[in-house]
Design a protein around this motif. Structure first.
Motif, short mmCIF file in Angstrom:
data_model
loop_
_atom_site.label_atom_id
_atom_site.label_comp_id
_atom_site.label_asym_id
_atom_site.label_seq_id
_atom_site.Cartn_x
_atom_site.Cartn_y
_atom_site.Cartn_z
N HIS A 294 31.68 41.61 51.45
CA HIS A 294 30.85 40.93 50.49
C HIS A 294 29.32 41.53 50.71
O HIS A 294 28.93 42.16 51.71
CB HIS A 294 30.66 39.64 50.92
CG HIS A 294 32.09 38.68 50.61
ND1 HIS A 294 32.83 38.66 49.25
CD2 HIS A 294 32.93 38.50 51.55
CE1 HIS A 294 33.83 37.90 49.51
NE2 HIS A 294 34.15 37.98 50.80
N ASN B 97 30.39 38.70 45.93
CA ASN B 97 31.35 39.65 45.82
C ASN B 97 30.58 40.74 45.24
O ASN B 97 29.41 40.77 44.42
CB ASN B 97 32.29 39.14 44.63
CG ASN B 97 33.23 37.90 45.37
OD1 ASN B 97 33.67 37.91 46.62
ND2 ASN B 97 33.41 36.95 44.83
N ASP C 202 30.63 42.28 42.41
CA ASP C 202 30.27 42.08 41.08
C ASP C 202 29.37 41.00 40.69
O ASP C 202 28.97 40.75 39.80
CB ASP C 202 31.43 41.76 40.04
CG ASP C 202 32.36 40.68 40.55
OD1 ASP C 202 31.73 39.77 41.45
OD2 ASP C 202 33.35 40.29 39.78
N SER D 152 29.49 37.84 41.55
CA SER D 152 30.18 36.42 41.73
C SER D 152 30.08 35.69 42.91
O SER D 152 30.05 36.36 44.00
CB SER D 152 31.71 36.47 40.83
OG SER D 152 32.59 37.54 41.89
N PRO E 57 31.84 34.13 46.14
CA PRO E 57 33.04 34.12 46.90
C PRO E 57 33.61 32.70 47.10
O PRO E 57 32.75 31.63 47.41
CB PRO E 57 32.51 34.70 48.37
CG PRO E 57 31.26 35.40 48.09
CD PRO E 57 30.68 34.64 46.92
#
Length: 401
Positions: free
Chosen positions: A203, A231, A233, A235, A237
């Protein structure tokens, strides 16, 4: 080796560790600014933790690059893509040997090749420098055949994180289009945070300052004054401590250094205000006190630092861990702190005090070395001939006392 007297302990109480402060400042003039091939380090044998345990600087440092302007972050591509820095090497690839260095004020990312050549690889679009803001942290991660370069920077309206595909070959790198990963972080002339690193869990972690408003650090709806976890991208976790939130820890003023030891513990260095700078062990969901507390408070509901320094001794930025020895770059303190956590105490040793001026970043170098980045051209330092510089430090067995 000339050693300075020990500095006294100064109220250094920890929640998990009793604290001891020891200061030793090796002398000797700084080396004459010069460039050396990065490959020169590869001939040295690597250091095995089982052989030497904790490590410290030995010998004369080597200047790898000079003439840098307000540099902020070091990204060794080999370390981050092949040595467990959160990424993985694309199938069939070979080590790069190149290092990327961010320029805070102009937004330029420079490439330092294995032969010691320094060139402009590209400019991050939209960087707006004001005060402490600009192009700050860098990190990298590979996804299939694509290597992504992540950058934290200040724009006209916010602080944000973007990623760009790394294009080309060593010595000829450039970057693809920018893709937003996270936007909307409040910006200010100071306390912009800016360090980003992929953790051993894969992460992305980001240190975000309070942007000059301490109340944000205690507001869970604000992403400022926090350490974030996301994450690749951007987003959230599923296992973050606050469901649906990128917030990993809160109560931070301006953290700028993060690193992990061999046990998976996360460490962070943080600027205090007027009294105490901090070194913290970061645990998910914990509150580190700012602005209610600065330094050790021994207050219920707040995590205390495991080590604290006066702001004149530290003002810490980058943090590196080599063989479980911590190395913390100090700006106002103009020194490198070597830190050795023990079962009941923390030893801290001062190195290179005043030799290189302000130090912004520290990262593990190849073959058991340490790389540090000076920061004397950022408007707060006193530039010297050759500044700013990337310096390699050989490490050897730590000699206590």
């Amino acid at each position: 080796m000339r050693r300075s007297p020990r500095t006294p302990a100064a109220g250094l109480v920890a929640a998990a560790l009793a604290l001891t402060l020891a200061g030793c400042a090796p002398g000797g003039p700084a080396p004459v600014p010069s460039a050396a091939p990065l490959s020169s380090a590869s001939a040295r044998p690597s250091i095995s933790p089982s052989d030497v345990g904790p490590v410290q600087p030995v010998g004369e440092p080597t200047v790898l690059a000079s003439g840098l302007k307000a540099p902020w972050s070091i990204l060794r591509l080999d370390a981050h893509l092949t040595d467990g820095g959160g990424g993985s090497t694309p199938s069939g690839s070979t080590p790069s040997g190149s290092t990327l260095i961010s320029g805070r004020d102009d937004g330029v990312i420079k490439e330092l090749t294995a032969s010691g050549t320094l060139r402009d690889a590209g400019t991050v679009a939209g960087v707006v420098h004001s005060g402490e803001g600009g192009l700050l942290g860098l990190d990298a991660r590979s996804d299939g055949d694509t290597t992504w370069i992540y950058a934290y920077y200040t724009s006209t309206s916010d602080n944000r994180i973007v990623r760009m595909a790394l294009i080309g070959t060593p010595g000829h790198y450039s970057f693809g289009d920018q893709h937003n990963i996270l936007t909307g972080l409040a910006k200010a002339g100071n306390h912009d945070g800016g360090r980003i690193k992929f953790g051993p869990d894969g992460h992305l972690y980001a240190t975000v300052g309070d942007a000059g408003q301490g109340s944000r650090a205690q507001d869970k709806t604000s992403l400022n004054g926090k350490i974030l976890r996301m994450n690749p991208d951007g987003s959230v976790p599923d296992d973050n401590p606050f469901p649906g939130s990128l917030v990993y820890t809160l109560g931070h003023r301006n953290p700028q250094g993060i690193a992990w030891d061999s046990e998976g513990r996360m460490w962070a260095s943080e600027f205090g205000q007027n009294t105490w700078d901090e070194l913290n062990i970061i645990s998910p969901g914990q509150n580190y006190g700012w602005p209610i507390h600065e330094g050790v408070a021994e207050a219920n509901g707040y995590a205390d630092p495991v080590k604290q320094w006066s702001t004149a001794q530290a003002s810490p930025s980058g943090l590196a861990i080599v063989h479980d020895s911590l190395f913390m770059a100090a700006l106002r303190g103009q020194r490198l702190w070597a830190i050795y956590p023990g079962p009941a105490s923390v030893e801290a040793v001062s190195w290179f005090e005043g030799d290189y001026g302000r130090l912004r970043d520290a990262v593990p170098g190849p073959n058991g070395t340490l790389w540090i980045l000076t920061n004397n051209t950022d408007g707060r330092g006193n530039p010297r001939q050759g500044d700013d510089r990337l310096v390699q430090i050989q490490l050897g067995s730590h000699q206590e006392g």
